[in-house]
Scaffold this motif. Structure first.
Motif, PDB file in Angstrom:
ATOM      1  N   SER A   1      -2.846   8.343  -6.031  1.00 36.82           N
ATOM      2  CA  SER A   1      -3.777   7.709  -5.109  1.00 36.82           C
ATOM      3  C   SER A   1      -3.015   6.809  -4.149  1.00 36.82           C
ATOM      4  O   SER A   1      -2.031   6.157  -4.538  1.00 36.82           O
ATOM      5  CB  SER A   1      -4.814   6.893  -5.896  1.00 36.82           C
TER       6      SER A   1
ATOM      7  N   LYS B   1      -3.092   3.543  -2.391  1.00 38.32           N
ATOM      8  CA  LYS B   1      -3.858   2.317  -2.555  1.00 38.32           C
ATOM      9  C   LYS B   1      -2.944   1.100  -2.565  1.00 38.32           C
ATOM     10  O   LYS B   1      -1.723   1.211  -2.656  1.00 38.32           O
ATOM     11  CB  LYS B   1      -4.661   2.364  -3.849  1.00 38.32           C
TER      12      LYS B   1
ATOM     13  N   THR C   1       0.850  -1.184   0.000  1.00 33.84           N
ATOM     14  CA  THR C   1       0.000   0.000   0.000  1.00 33.84           C
ATOM     15  C   THR C   1       0.888   1.238   0.000  1.00 33.84           C
ATOM     16  O   THR C   1       1.717   1.423   0.897  1.00 33.84           O
ATOM     17  CB  THR C   1      -0.932   0.013   1.222  1.00 33.84           C
TER      18      THR C   1
END
Length: 232
Positions: free
Chosen positions: A139, A141, A122
């Motif tokens: 982002s 993620k 992540t």
């Protein structure tokens, strides 16, 4: 409780058969369950099991399947935070036994290897990136990157049979392998995982490389099925 009793029964059954004296020369006619201990110490570690199935007196087919995770990889023992890497490995082998003696046989083999190694982490990554390096947005993620390996090996090996159903299979092989690394998460461009291992650097993400390959090691085997009683 029933599960523990079942496991105990299986252990006692295997213990009984492994100490029962049989004609070791008969093992070559039986399916042999194989375990590859050295695969635990591979860079892409796996617990690897296989079956060798006789086709006739000269030919056998052996199929190995392995699964591993970085959580029990000795190469990451000194890492404070181990990476999340999972490995699936398959080896399919056709063997030709060209020399045989009691308790011993030599073979030549052709092998196909497939390996899938997936790392996930992540982190902040660029989304909808273009070839010149620009990305639409970033982002935070979970992203996955995969290494896919295909290889062909020619092998020579020596298999020893013992009177307690066990066998020792030594081998060495050479060939070629092709490795491709690509990002598996949709919409994410090339991802660099900073873990110090060169095989995860994806500068040539879409450029598979063909390189020489060496395969060497040993299997411990256990012959399955019913044997004729050994005569004194």
């Amino acid at each position: 409780m029933n599960c523990r009793i079942s496991l105990l029964f299986i252990f006692l059954l295997v213990f009984h058969f492994s100490h029962a004296q049989i004609d070791p020369d008969e093992s070559k006619n039986h399916i042999i369950l194989k375990w590859s201990p050295l695969s635990l110490f591979d860079i892409d570690n796996t617990v690897q099991l296989g079956l060798e199935v006789p086709v006739n007196d000269k030919f056998t087919i052996q199929q190995d399947i392995g699964y591993g995770h970085s959580g029990f990889n000795v190469w990451y023992a000194d890492y404070e935070n181990r990476p999340d890497i999972g490995t699936i490995k398959s080896r399919t082998q056709l063997r030709y036994y060209f020399y045989a003696k009691p308790r011993f046989r030599s073979y030549l083999a052709g092998e196909y290897l497939f390996k899938r190694v997936v790392r996930q982490e992540t982190k902040w990554v660029g989304m909808d990136c273009v070839d010149n390096g620009g990305c639409s947005y970033f982002s935070y993620k979970n992203v996955k990157q995969g290494k896919f390996v295909n290889a062909l090996h020619a092998k020579i090996g020596w298999q020893f049979y013992f009177s307690n159903r066990t066998s020792l299979d030594l081998f060495v092989g050479f060939g070629l392998r092709k490795a491709r690394i690509r990002t598996l998460t949709k919409g994410v461009g090339n991802v660099d995982f900073d873990n110090g291992w060169d095989w995860w650097i994806n500068a040539n993400n879409n450029d598979p490389q063909i390189i020489p390959s060496v395969s060497t090691g040993f299997h411990l085997g256990f012959a399955l099925g019913r044997f004729k009683k050994k005569e004194d």
